[in-house]
Design a protein around this motif. Sequence first.
Motif, PDB file in Angstrom:
ATOM      1  N   ILE A 172       0.825  -1.205   0.000  1.00 39.71           N
ATOM      2  CA  ILE A 172       0.000   0.000   0.000  1.00 39.71           C
ATOM      3  C   ILE A 172       0.864   1.261   0.000  1.00 39.71           C
ATOM      4  O   ILE A 172       0.339   2.367  -0.070  1.00 39.71           O
ATOM      5  N   TYR A 173       2.178   1.075   0.074  1.00 44.18           N
ATOM      6  CA  TYR A 173       3.082   2.226   0.094  1.00 44.18           C
ATOM      7  C   TYR A 173       4.351   1.876  -0.659  1.00 44.18           C
ATOM      8  O   TYR A 173       4.924   0.792  -0.495  1.00 44.18           O
ATOM      9  N   VAL A 186       8.035   0.301   6.063  1.00 47.56           N
ATOM     10  CA  VAL A 186       6.955   1.284   6.081  1.00 47.56           C
ATOM     11  C   VAL A 186       5.611   0.602   5.856  1.00 47.56           C
ATOM     12  O   VAL A 186       4.627   0.871   6.560  1.00 47.56           O
ATOM     13  N   ASN A 187       5.536  -0.312   4.882  1.00 45.67           N
ATOM     14  CA  ASN A 187       4.300  -1.053   4.625  1.00 45.67           C
ATOM     15  C   ASN A 187       3.824  -1.805   5.860  1.00 45.67           C
ATOM     16  O   ASN A 187       2.639  -1.827   6.184  1.00 45.67           O
ATOM     17  N   HIS A 212       9.169   8.500   6.818  1.00 47.55           N
ATOM     18  CA  HIS A 212       8.237   8.203   5.720  1.00 47.55           C
ATOM     19  C   HIS A 212       6.961   7.554   6.260  1.00 47.55           C
ATOM     20  O   HIS A 212       5.855   7.867   5.794  1.00 47.55           O
ATOM     21  N   ALA A 213       7.110   6.660   7.228  1.00 47.10           N
ATOM     22  CA  ALA A 213       5.934   6.015   7.823  1.00 47.10           C
ATOM     23  C   ALA A 213       5.071   7.048   8.549  1.00 47.10           C
ATOM     24  O   ALA A 213       3.837   7.046   8.432  1.00 47.10           O
ATOM     25  N   ILE A 214       5.716   7.938   9.299  1.00 48.11           N
ATOM     26  CA  ILE A 214       4.979   8.974  10.024  1.00 48.11           C
ATOM     27  C   ILE A 214       4.233   9.885   9.050  1.00 48.11           C
ATOM     28  O   ILE A 214       3.062  10.221   9.257  1.00 48.11           O
ATOM     29  N   PHE A 361       6.087   6.419  18.345  1.00 45.82           N
ATOM     30  CA  PHE A 361       7.355   5.988  17.736  1.00 45.82           C
ATOM     31  C   PHE A 361       8.485   6.202  18.745  1.00 45.82           C
ATOM     32  O   PHE A 361       8.612   7.300  19.305  1.00 45.82           O
ATOM     33  N   ILE A 362       9.290   5.171  18.980  1.00 45.58           N
ATOM     34  CA  ILE A 362      10.452   5.284  19.866  1.00 45.58           C
ATOM     35  C   ILE A 362      11.705   5.067  19.031  1.00 45.58           C
ATOM     36  O   ILE A 362      12.011   3.943  18.618  1.00 45.58           O
TER      37      ILE A 362
END
Length: 608
Positions: A172-173, A186-187, A212-214, A361-362
């Motif tokens: 999806i990404y 990321v997906n 990128h995920a954020i 996110f850590i």
Amino acid sequence: MKSWDRAIYIEDLKQVLTHERRAQEVRYGKNANAANLKELKQQGVVLHPLKVLNRTFSTDETPLVHFQILYDGASNMFKPGTPVRCFQDTNQINAHVVDCMDKTVVVAIHGEHFPDWIEERGVGLMLQADEHTFDLMDRALGFLEENKLENIKKIVSYLGRTTGKQVLNRTIYSNENLNDSQNAAVNAILQQEGISIVHGPPGTGKTTTIAHAIHALVKDGKRIVVTAPSNTAVDHCARVLVKHGLKILRVGNNIKIAEDVSPFTVDGYLEQAAELKQIKNYQKQINELRKKAGQHKRVFDKAAREERQANYQEIKALRKEVKALRAFAIDKVKNASEVILGTPVGLFDELGFDFQADFLFIDEAGQCHDALAWLLAPIAANWVLAGDVHQLPPTYLANQNMRNPAASSILHNMQQWISTVHFLDTQYRMTPKIAQFSNAQFYDNRLQHFKAEHEECALLFYDTAGMGYEEKIIEETGSRFNEGELELVQKLLESPENQGVNWVLISHYQGQVDALKTALGIKHKISTIDSIQGQEADGIIISLVRSNDAQEIGFLQDYRRMNVALTRAQNRLIVIGDSATIGADEFYGAFLDYCEELGAYRSGFELG
């Protein structure tokens, strides 16, 4: 994947905190008195005597005292944000360091006014255990033990089994600027509920990947909180997210936040806030009242005393108005922010446990204590942990914690209980010669190297065996230094083939770092290995220091620390050490063999 036992886990973490709290109390002289003041000064945990140079107030009305240090002594442990106790005879008040350089130190007093005794003779500062952080970590374990908060219940339910809902067979990404392993990570984050782990070895673009995920999650309407165990790591994340065009809020102690990130702090946004004009007007009135209250009067009778008291009451009321206006403006900034960033303590102090986000996110989770991570558990039920268990773990003073598995890190522990770990497999930082030893030792040769080899001397080891360069111990601190290795560093920097390189000098030992700084001044960046994790440089010179007949190598045996050291250099890496001392160790023996295979071995005698 191991099963998770809540009771054992919590009890182990409680022991970690108990040992560390006691160790800090001993280290920072909680029961200090005049008899051991001299000893504490030698250890660098006390500055005494001091003289007041100036007294001011910060923008949020915190009293600031500017001290002059009246003697020659070490002040390097008094870093910005460090909790201290300001004392004079039997008087004392809590404070924290704002700045410390050369012969001056600035502290923020924890109170509304300056203590009456602050300008008396014999004033000093003493480092304190960080009781606030310990209290919050205790509270976090209380959250976990009670298991009443909804987000904590969800997180606990993922441990020891395959985590959450996964639809990992769909793409999806996809972003052309990311490699396959980064896009896959990321997906996974976008499609997986619960806990996701991104294993990012040095130079693999870990922070870029989570950014990128954020960005994708924010576009999907999700609210994000980002944390890391150090302010440096948080600031790095902030810079990357700003480049992605995201609206961020960086919370925490302003004195610990980098200058280029300060426009995105509460105070930075307040500079543009509609409420600023009224806040400044109140502060002007407060300053005028302070001057009036502090005026010397030849006859200080009942009327004068009552007038001064009335001024202080008015100051108190105005400060309350300033605080309310700031709180209103801050709430507006929070609500407009897409991502809020800070250290765990900074976030909790600002947000509390009622604030709700979709994802936590850590970053640099390999350095994050479990209790600090659980402190933020009430905020979000979806976690993304990013880091590398083969780099530096959390630091501890208590020796007992070195043997307690629970003292490792939230990343190390979660990797035992979570089945899905996404490995980033391409490193962009180092040339192959520099990278390959760590690749083989720590990453099972899974890393691909993006850069081609272009330096014949990318890696060199200079051997001091037989040169008589014995290590020395600094009696006051117990740290070590090596004058011979210092001389070799100077010769290497002067060598024609090493010109045109931006060298950074690092060592495991603070004593050697201090000696390098004394000898070289500000010509080069000089750092301990702990301070340089997450950073990189064109060229790195490592001074190993240890040289003794007993072949004792101390905490050189923490190979994760050496992994950090070996993986900071982009193009040139020089290691200086005594093969007769370090070679008996299996890890360092393998490193020496690797250098010989590459033709990278040199004798220190070659430098003349």
